[in-house]
Design a protein around this motif. Structure first.
Motif, short mmCIF file in Angstrom:
data_model
loop_
_atom_site.label_atom_id
_atom_site.label_comp_id
_atom_site.label_asym_id
_atom_site.label_seq_id
_atom_site.Cartn_x
_atom_site.Cartn_y
_atom_site.Cartn_z
N CYS A 42 111.27 41.60 71.63
CA CYS A 42 109.99 41.43 70.93
C CYS A 42 109.12 40.34 71.55
N SER A 43 109.70 39.52 72.42
CA SER A 43 108.91 38.52 73.13
C SER A 43 108.26 39.10 74.38
N ASP A 44 108.62 40.30 74.74
CA ASP A 44 108.04 40.97 75.91
C ASP A 44 106.57 41.26 75.63
N PRO A 45 105.66 40.95 76.56
CA PRO A 45 104.23 41.23 76.35
C PRO A 45 103.95 42.71 76.09
N ALA A 46 104.87 43.58 76.50
CA ALA A 46 104.68 45.02 76.29
C ALA A 46 105.09 45.47 74.90
N ALA A 47 105.66 44.57 74.09
CA ALA A 47 106.13 44.95 72.76
C ALA A 47 104.93 45.22 71.85
N PHE A 48 104.73 46.47 71.51
CA PHE A 48 103.56 46.89 70.72
C PHE A 48 103.95 47.25 69.28
N TRP A 49 105.13 47.85 69.10
CA TRP A 49 105.61 48.30 67.80
C TRP A 49 106.87 47.54 67.41
N THR A 50 107.06 47.33 66.12
CA THR A 50 108.34 46.87 65.59
C THR A 50 108.96 48.00 64.79
N ILE A 51 110.23 48.26 65.04
CA ILE A 51 110.95 49.27 64.25
C ILE A 51 111.20 48.70 62.86
N THR A 52 110.73 49.39 61.85
CA THR A 52 110.93 48.94 60.47
C THR A 52 112.11 49.63 59.81
N ALA A 53 112.49 50.80 60.33
CA ALA A 53 113.67 51.51 59.83
C ALA A 53 114.08 52.52 60.89
N ILE A 54 115.36 52.76 61.01
CA ILE A 54 115.88 53.79 61.91
C ILE A 54 117.12 54.37 61.28
N GLU A 55 117.26 55.67 61.34
CA GLU A 55 118.36 56.34 60.67
C GLU A 55 118.90 57.46 61.55
N ALA A 56 120.21 57.51 61.71
CA ALA A 56 120.87 58.60 62.42
C ALA A 56 121.21 59.72 61.45
N ASP A 57 121.10 60.96 61.93
CA ASP A 57 121.42 62.12 61.11
C ASP A 57 120.77 62.06 59.74
N PRO A 58 119.44 62.01 59.69
CA PRO A 58 118.76 61.79 58.41
C PRO A 58 118.59 63.04 57.55
N ALA A 59 119.25 64.14 57.91
CA ALA A 59 119.13 65.39 57.15
C ALA A 59 117.69 65.88 57.11
N VAL A 60 117.04 65.84 58.27
CA VAL A 60 115.66 66.28 58.44
C VAL A 60 115.64 67.37 59.49
N THR A 61 114.81 68.38 59.29
CA THR A 61 114.69 69.48 60.24
C THR A 61 113.32 69.49 60.87
N ALA A 62 113.28 69.54 62.20
CA ALA A 62 112.02 69.62 62.92
C ALA A 62 111.44 71.02 62.78
N THR A 63 110.13 71.13 62.89
CA THR A 63 109.49 72.44 62.89
C THR A 63 109.86 73.17 64.19
N ALA A 64 109.73 74.49 64.17
CA ALA A 64 110.15 75.31 65.31
C ALA A 64 109.42 74.94 66.59
N ASP A 65 108.17 74.50 66.47
CA ASP A 65 107.42 74.13 67.66
C ASP A 65 107.54 72.64 67.98
N GLY A 66 108.33 71.91 67.19
CA GLY A 66 108.55 70.51 67.46
C GLY A 66 107.39 69.60 67.16
N THR A 67 106.41 70.09 66.41
CA THR A 67 105.23 69.27 66.15
C THR A 67 105.36 68.38 64.91
N GLY A 68 106.46 68.46 64.22
CA GLY A 68 106.63 67.66 63.02
C GLY A 68 107.94 67.99 62.35
N VAL A 69 107.99 67.84 61.04
CA VAL A 69 109.20 68.14 60.28
C VAL A 69 108.86 69.14 59.19
N GLU A 70 109.86 69.91 58.80
CA GLU A 70 109.65 70.93 57.78
C GLU A 70 109.21 70.33 56.45
#
Length: 238
Positions: free
Chosen positions: A80-108
């Motif tokens: 986060c001290s890197d000058p290129a750091a633009f975003w901070t991760i506020t939450a991250i979850e593995a296997d969140p039981a979410v399905t992407a749309t068929a075209d990959g443009t979002g979630v169902e």
């Protein structure tokens, strides 16, 4: 006149194997993110096996560059001290039981994203710091392997835009932008002056008639619609 994102600037990008689409996701083909082969010879939109391993180690509080899929394919989060750091991760979850749309443009169903990131994630709320989300999903099964939420750190974007949604008359923005979000910018560098900001109550974001709301604008207007089709504000502009 309505100056919308179809006229000014592209809709936000998706990072996926094989090219660019329309949301904010990173896709990896194969049957298992940590088991199958992400090629070590990657294009600008592919994820390497090393980078997938790095995602597995990422946690809330880590930072990401403006382009979330960085140039270094062995790295995901950066210091986060890197000058290129633009975003901070506020939450991250593995296997969140979410399905992407068929075209990959979002979630169902966006509700799990709202639950993880907050109901206002990605919304163009006047005065708010940019928030966003992204995912790594399996292109074969469409199962989302990782979903994560981010908030801008406040440093200007590569286009010189401050990542805060405009909130007042006299502020300027850049509609011809490569970002999904709209921020504030010095009027000498921007292309649009805001003459009035009409904020929409959150309960009406999904149903508001932006054209009717913009009847009070004397010239052009821009409905601030987010990736989920919600309009949190309307800008009267000149």
């Amino acid at each position: 006149m309505n100056l919308n994102s179809e006229t000014f600037g592209p809709i936000r990008r998706i990072l996926a194997i094989g090219g660019v689409a329309l949301a904010g996701s990173v896709a990896l083909s194969g049957c298992g993110l940590l088991e199958d082969a992400a090629s070590d010879s990657t294009s600008d939109t592919e994820v390497s096996a090393d980078q997938v391993d790095a995602v597995a180690e990422a946690k809330a509080g880590d930072c990401l560059p403006e382009e979330m899929l960085g140039a270094d394919r062995s790295v995901f989060a950066i210091d986060c001290s890197d000058p290129a750091a633009f975003w901070t991760i506020t939450a991250i979850e593995a296997d969140p039981a979410v399905t992407a749309t068929a075209d990959g443009t979002g979630v169902e169903d966006p509700q799990p994203i709202y639950d993880m990131c907050g109901e206002t994630v990605g919304a163009q709320v006047p005065g708010a710091t940019w928030t966003d989300w992204s995912m790594i999903y399996n292109e074969t099964t469409l199962a989302v392997d990782y979903a994560f939420c981010v908030e801008a750190n406040g440093i200007p974007s590569s286009e010189g835009v401050t990542p805060t949604v405009p909130s007042a008359a006299g502020e300027c923005t850049l509609l011809a932008t490569t970002q999904w979000n709209y921020g504030t910018i010095d009027c000498a560098a921007g292309d649009t002056v805001i003459t009035s900001v009409i904020e929409v109550p959150q309960a009406e974001w999904a149903t508001v008639d932006a054209e009717a709301l913009a009847a009070e604008c004397t010239a052009s207007y821009v409905p601030m619609e987010d990736q989920f089709g919600r309009t949190a504000s309307v800008f009267c502009v000149e």
